[in-house]
Design an enzyme around this catalytic site. Structure first.
Site, short mmCIF file in Angstrom:
data_model
loop_
_atom_site.label_atom_id
_atom_site.label_comp_id
_atom_site.label_asym_id
_atom_site.label_seq_id
_atom_site.Cartn_x
_atom_site.Cartn_y
_atom_site.Cartn_z
N TYR A 96 0.38 -4.34 11.85
CA TYR A 96 1.25 -5.20 12.65
C TYR A 96 1.06 -4.97 14.14
O TYR A 96 1.31 -5.85 14.95
CB TYR A 96 2.72 -4.92 12.32
N ASP A 151 9.64 -7.72 -0.58
CA ASP A 151 9.95 -9.09 -1.00
C ASP A 151 9.87 -9.19 -2.51
O ASP A 151 10.73 -9.80 -3.16
CB ASP A 151 8.97 -10.11 -0.38
N ASP A 210 -1.64 -1.69 -5.52
CA ASP A 210 -1.78 -2.74 -6.54
C ASP A 210 -1.08 -2.34 -7.84
O ASP A 210 -0.43 -3.16 -8.50
CB ASP A 210 -3.27 -3.10 -6.77
N ASP A 242 6.11 -4.58 3.58
CA ASP A 242 6.55 -5.96 3.77
C ASP A 242 6.42 -6.74 2.47
O ASP A 242 7.34 -7.42 2.02
CB ASP A 242 5.70 -6.62 4.87
N LYS A 302 -3.46 2.93 -0.56
CA LYS A 302 -4.70 2.41 -1.12
C LYS A 302 -5.78 3.43 -0.76
O LYS A 302 -6.77 3.12 -0.08
CB LYS A 302 -4.97 1.01 -0.51
#
Ligand code: IPM
Ligand code: MN
Length: 352
Positions: free
Chosen positions: A142, A249, A221, A245, A189
């Site tokens: 970001y 959600d 994942d 983020d 990751k």
């Protein structure tokens, strides 16, 4: 107690949902002998329209001087499809996070017994879910260097983390785990990314300081999958900005409506409390949005920013009561009567 709260309604449904939370806070203050001093300020598209800046200096000063910030939502469709827009409402949010040093976004996900069958996931999968994400909020992709080549054929975004950025949020994650089920999952990751390997190494090195916490390391994942398969197998999860983020959600649908989940952002200065949903422009001004995520964010504010747990519990209890009695907005009403946003606020006030 005297409570100084900066009020940032923002865009879209922000003002409507924030209004309901304000009503609830004022009743709680009356009931428990506190005095709230509200100071309203501009953020987002409304701030761009008024002064050309989505997080004006004046707003920042009001936030810095407050004991807590209660925030609605940011974003306006007129900027979404305009790649040439120089200032965007979302930049206000990022600037606010950075200037207030809000490095940790705390996003709980839990189920409401009365709403279990509203979830798109089956009851037996989600019953008992009570997890919390700690999303890093002021670093990573970001805020890394980005750009587009002159011919427009190439673009890049950079993911950068330092050990100290990871350490400060990991510390909070370990401390959160200590107050809960003492299980911490570090999401990364690390099979691909150097930043993830630094996360893993840094968190691993901190394990000795929290011998009671059981730490697992999982790839993002795999977490995305397990989150909808067995959400109730998680306790505390800590992760970088972008993974957080996306996963939060995903986690928000477990409860049955995104309109229910609160969040807190904490860091170096004033803490900020906001619903995790966005500005939902299609519903703006219609008095139909679910205000409960904002009301529950206010509960988090009483508990985390002011240390007022009884007050927070009183808010959560009345919210539960409204859900049990079917006093809900259209996102949850199904074939039953849907209440207006403002009617929910009035009902909560009357039942406090
Ligand atoms: C959120 C939002 C923001 C983010 C946007 C609006 C910049 O999606 O708070 O999760 O990506 O952080
Ligand atoms: Mn998001």
């Amino acid at each position: 107690m005297k409570l100084k709260i900066a009020l940032l309604p923002g865009d879209g449904i922000g003002p409507e949902v924030v209004d309901q939370a304000v009503k609830v806070c004022n009743v709680i203050a009356d009931k428990y002998n506190h005095k709230i001093e509200w100071k309203e300020a501009l953020t987002g598209a409304v701030a761009i329209d008024a002064v050309g800046d989505p997080y004006p200096e004046e707003t920042h000063e009001i936030c810095m001087a407050a004991d807590a910030v209660l925030f609605g939502a940011i974003g306006h469709p007129k900027y979404d499809n305009d790649p040439s827009a120089k200032v965007r409402p979302e930049q206000g949010l990022l600037k606010m996070r950075q200037k207030l040093g809000l490095f940790a976004n705390v996003r709980p996900t839990f189920t409401f017994p009365s709403l279990i069958d509203k979830s798109p996931l089956r009851r037996e999968r989600i019953e008992g879910t009570d997890l919390v994400f700690l999303r890093e909020l002021t670093g990573g992709i970001y805020f890394g260097e980005r750009g587009t080549s002159e011919d427009g054929e190439r673009a890049f975004d950079t993911n950068v983390y330092t050990k100290s950025e990871i350490t400060r949020i990991a510390k909070l994650a370990f401390e959160t785990a200590m107050q809960r089920k003492k299980q911490l999952c570090c999401v990364d990751k690390a099979n691909i990314l150097d930043t993830s390997r630094l996360w893993r190494k840094t968190v691993k090195a901190m394990e000795v300081d929290y011998p009671e916490v059981e730490v697992t390391y999982e790839f993002v994942d795999a977490v995305a999958m397990r989150l909808v398969q067995w959400p109730n197998s998680y306790d505390v999860l800590v992760t970088e900005n972008l993974f957080g983020d996306i996963l939060t959600d995903e986690a928000s649908v477990i409860s049955g409506s995104m309109g229910l989940m609160p969040s807190a952002s904490i860091g170096e200065h004033t803490s900020l409390f906001e619903p995790i949903h966005g500005s939902y422009p299609q519903a703006a001004g219609k008095d139909i949005a679910n205000p409960l995520a904002t009301v529950l964010s206010a509960a988090m504010m009483f508990e985390d920013a002011f240390g007022l747990k009884v007050e927070a519990e009183a808010i959560r209890a009345v919210v539960n009561k409204s859900l049990e009695e079917g006093v809900v907005t259209e996102d949850l009403a199904g074939d039953n009567k849907a209440y207006k946003t403002s009617e929910i606020g009035d009902w909560l006030v009357a039942n406090l």
